[in-house]
Design a protein around this motif. Structure first.
Motif, mmCIF file in Angstrom:
data_model
loop_
_atom_site.group_PDB
_atom_site.id
_atom_site.type_symbol
_atom_site.label_atom_id
_atom_site.label_comp_id
_atom_site.label_asym_id
_atom_site.label_seq_id
_atom_site.Cartn_x
_atom_site.Cartn_y
_atom_site.Cartn_z
ATOM 1 N N ASP A 167 0.841 -1.197 0.000
ATOM 2 C CA ASP A 167 0.000 0.000 0.000
ATOM 3 C C ASP A 167 0.880 1.253 0.000
ATOM 4 O OD1 ASP A 167 -2.116 -1.799 0.303
ATOM 5 O OD2 ASP A 167 -2.135 -1.588 2.478
ATOM 6 N N CYS A 225 -3.675 -3.513 -1.746
ATOM 7 C CA CYS A 225 -2.956 -3.170 -2.980
ATOM 8 C C CYS A 225 -2.012 -4.302 -3.381
ATOM 9 C CB CYS A 225 -2.148 -1.894 -2.794
ATOM 10 S SG CYS A 225 -3.127 -0.425 -2.384
ATOM 11 N N LEU A 246 -3.891 4.986 -4.814
ATOM 12 C CA LEU A 246 -4.352 4.173 -3.698
ATOM 13 C C LEU A 246 -5.812 3.762 -3.853
ATOM 14 C CD1 LEU A 246 -3.502 2.963 -0.959
ATOM 15 C CD2 LEU A 246 -4.369 5.047 0.129
#
Length: 241
Positions: free
Chosen positions: A54, A89, A96
């Motif tokens: 992430d 992710c 994001l």
């Protein structure tokens, strides 16, 4: 002008700070229902819902280098709405909010657990004896290119050395090549004003010149041993003289 879905606040540059997500109405707390620009920001992310992949996406979205520090409350804790779902992710996404998120929602986050993130500045020295010497390159608008510009002082070069954790600036030199290539044009006066280097890029251009820098961490550091033999160290290697 780039529109980001994330930002890092309370840090030393756009590449460091406490992570906040630009929220839609459905993701904001019931106490924050207006749709103006100021209330769209403010949703912090809980450290337990955020990992290295992430972080890589956040740094990429902001145009920064790779994440170097990921730690809760590193840049202060606030009483703010929390992003309620865990990001999932893969690390390759460009933003994001392009990442998948968990179906379950989090209602609380422990104190001191709001994500604080530091991304490296998108700056590097290439082609030298170590990472602390070589041709200055900056990543801007997704592209790594050499830097050209007005005459650089040691004060301006010191900003680069500091960003690279390479000590102080030792020398700057303009290097010329036989052919022209695409470069980023950067004004050294902007750099000396303490602005982040990538914010000082004024325009792309073609030039046959580029900038070489040497930072102090490259230099030999003499040490005198107990038996009177002088030693020197360079980037972890030992040389006896």
């Amino acid at each position: 002008m780039n529109i980001y879905s994330v930002r890092l606040v309370n840090g030393t540059s756009l590449c460091s700070g406490r992570l906040e997500v630009r929220s839609t109405q459905s993701n904001q707390s019931t106490q924050s229902t207006q749709s103006n620009q100021s209330t769209q920001w403010g949703s912090s992310v809980c450290e337990e819902d955020f990992d290295q992949q992430d972080a890589e996406v956040v740094c990429r979205e902001l145009g920064c280098g790779a994440p170097s520090v990921l730690q809760g409350a590193l840049y202060g804790e606030v009483e703010a709405p929390m992003w309620t779902k865990e990001f999932q992710c893969g690390g390759h996404e460009s933003a994001l909010l392009d990442c998948r998120s968990s179906g379950s929602e989090r209602n609380t986050c422990s104190p001191g657990k709001a994500v604080g993130l530091t991304c490296s500045e998108p700056v590097r020295l290439v082609g030298g004896a170590s990472r602390c010497a070589g041709t200055l390159e900056v990543k801007h608008q997704g592209d790594w290119r050499p830097v050209a510009g007005s005459v650089w002082t040691l004060k301006a070069a010191a900003v680069v050395c500091r960003d690279l954790d390479c000590g102080s600036a030792v020398s700057t030199e303009r290097r010329y090549e036989s052919s022209r290539r695409k470069v980023w044009w950067i004004d050294s006066d902007c750099v000396q004003s303490a602005s982040p280097l990538r914010e000082c890029v004024t325009s792309p251009s073609a030039s046959s010149s580029s900038l070489d820098l040497t930072c102090s961490d490259l230099l030999l550091q003499p040490n005198i041993s107990m038996d009177g033999v002088s030693e020197a160290q360079q980037q972890g290697a030992e040389v006896f003289v």
